[in-house]
Design a protein around this motif. Structure first.
Motif, PDB file in Angstrom:
ATOM      1  N   GLU A 231      43.903  46.805  53.555  1.00 25.06           N
ATOM      2  CA  GLU A 231      43.882  47.928  52.678  1.00 25.06           C
ATOM      3  C   GLU A 231      44.806  47.697  51.535  1.00 25.06           C
ATOM      4  N   ARG A 234      44.275  44.739  49.294  1.00 21.72           N
ATOM      5  CA  ARG A 234      43.022  45.150  48.158  1.00 21.72           C
ATOM      6  C   ARG A 234      43.431  46.162  47.267  1.00 21.72           C
ATOM      7  N   ARG A 235      44.213  47.147  47.811  1.00 21.19           N
ATOM      8  CA  ARG A 235      44.670  48.389  46.587  1.00 21.19           C
ATOM      9  C   ARG A 235      45.690  47.591  45.696  1.00 21.19           C
ATOM     10  N   ALA A 238      43.869  45.509  43.169  1.00 18.88           N
ATOM     11  CA  ALA A 238      42.974  46.165  42.244  1.00 18.88           C
ATOM     12  C   ALA A 238      43.915  46.947  41.047  1.00 18.88           C
ATOM     13  N   GLU A 244      38.867  42.534  42.586  1.00 18.23           N
ATOM     14  CA  GLU A 244      38.423  43.037  43.753  1.00 18.23           C
ATOM     15  C   GLU A 244      38.577  42.071  44.894  1.00 18.23           C
ATOM     16  N   GLN A 246      37.609  39.651  47.743  1.00 14.24           N
ATOM     17  CA  GLN A 246      36.590  39.322  48.506  1.00 14.24           C
ATOM     18  C   GLN A 246      36.640  39.031  50.177  1.00 14.24           C
ATOM     19  N   VAL A 271      38.993  36.151  45.510  1.00 19.85           N
ATOM     20  CA  VAL A 271      38.193  37.067  44.517  1.00 19.85           C
ATOM     21  C   VAL A 271      37.195  35.913  44.057  1.00 19.85           C
ATOM     22  N   GLN A 275      33.948  36.796  38.714  1.00 17.02           N
ATOM     23  CA  GLN A 275      34.740  38.210  38.598  1.00 17.02           C
ATOM     24  C   GLN A 275      36.145  38.061  38.651  1.00 17.02           C
TER      25      GLN A 275
END
Length: 338
Positions: A231, A234-235, A238, A244, A246, A271, A275
């Motif tokens: 987590e 990913r945070r 971002a 984001e 994958q 990622v 994108q």
């Protein structure tokens, strides 16, 4: 009776340890030193000492190499006597490890003494830890980092957070106790993720304004309470570059003492190439961009002083091999070339 029991226990423990590997014996010996003040105090008379001054380690330059001297207990006693200090100063030291032959290693900060006098006496210099980690032998870097982190923790935890009363360290320095409240404090590390982001053919590196000119590295950030590693990766990705993740996978970990005692948890993050447009958070980063394989390979060969060009600009260079970011980048190169 208690003294007899302790003596029998130590002899039995010693017999059991002889039946185990060198590593097991060493770990059990260190644990005994942490738990038994009298045993640790005795070990200080035969151990070796790494010196610090206001958290900067003492180094000696021999030719082109920087060495981390280990002073014997007798040498420590001589130095303290020369500066008119008592042997009780040695009890301010903290246990940081031991050799395979069970010679214990301690770290001692002499910040209350005149730095230049000590440097002159021992023919060396106290060096900022960030610089020291990149010039000493690889086997010494983790020890210096751990020693400084432990010394810093003791310096900042001298009072109980509940009662405000002074805390007392045990001889090994593995904990501090508030006798007024009975609370025992142990050194703690803050978990930090460091992530090398890739879109399959490129990897993403960034820099902060505080970095040396030209240096780029992987993204990193502290774990929030309640987050797991996945987590946090990913945070952070971002938040910092607007991408984001994958998928991700763990690489390795490293203790890192900056800005405080941190556990760096290194991961690779993938990622989608479709994108992969960077939307940088300018409050945290000065620049973030994609690097191709050829540019990464060239950057790994470069040293900071060789990155400056004639026009004053800097070619990209990356953290040295002692940093776990370097390992992540090398792993990515190996993956791309295999």
């Amino acid at each position: 009776m208690a003294a007899i029991y302790q003596a029998v226990y130590r002899r039995a423990s010693s017999l059991v340890c002889r039946l185990h590997s060198t590593y097991v014996r060493k770990m059990r010996y260190l644990n005994e030193l942490k738990e038994d003040d009298s045993l640790c105090r005795q070990a200080q008379t035969s151990g070796t000492f790494y010196l610090f001054h206001n958290l900067s380690p003492f180094l000696q330059k021999v030719g082109k190499k920087y060495l981390v001297p280990q002073l014997s207990a007798a040498e420590m006693k001589r130095i303290l006597e020369k500066f008119k200090e008592t042997e009780q100063w040695i009890e301010k030291s903290v246990l940081i490890g031991c050799s395979d032959e069970h010679v214990p290693h301690f770290a001692l900060d002499l910040g209350a003494l005149e730095k230049s006098d000590i440097e002159s006496e021992l023919k060396g210099s106290f060096t900022d830890l960030r610089k020291a980690l990149f010039v000493v032998d690889g086997k010494d870097s983790p020890l210096l980092a751990s020693a400084q982190a432990l010394l810093r923790w003791h310096d900042s935890h001298q009072y109980c957070s509940k009662t405000g009363q002074p805390t007392q360290k045990n001889i090994a320095g593995s904990k501090r106790v508030c006798h007024a409240s009975g609370i025992t404090y142990y050194p703690q590390m803050s978990p930090v993720v460091i992530s090398l982001v890739s879109d399959g053919s490129r990897c993403l590196l960034a820099r902060q304004p505080s970095f040396p000119q030209g240096m780029y590295t992987a993204l990193s950030g502290f774990c929030d309470i309640g987050e797991n590693v996945e987590e946090t990766v990913r945070r952070e990705v971002a938040e910092e570059v607007g991408l984001e993740v994958q998928s991700l996978w763990y690489s390795a970990s490293q203790h890192w003492p900056f800005p405080s005692s941190c556990l760096m948890i290194a991961c690779h993050a993938l990622v989608r190439a479709q994108q992969a447009e960077i939307s940088m958070n300018s409050l945290e980063l000065e620049e973030a961009r994609w690097f191709g394989l050829e540019e990464i390979v060239e950057g790994l060969k470069r040293e900071p002083r060789s990155s400056k060009q004639d026009d004053g600009s800097f070619l990209p260079w990356f953290p040295p091999k002692q940093a776990i970011a370097h390992q992540l980048i090398c792993e990515w190169v190996k993956q791309r070339t295999s």
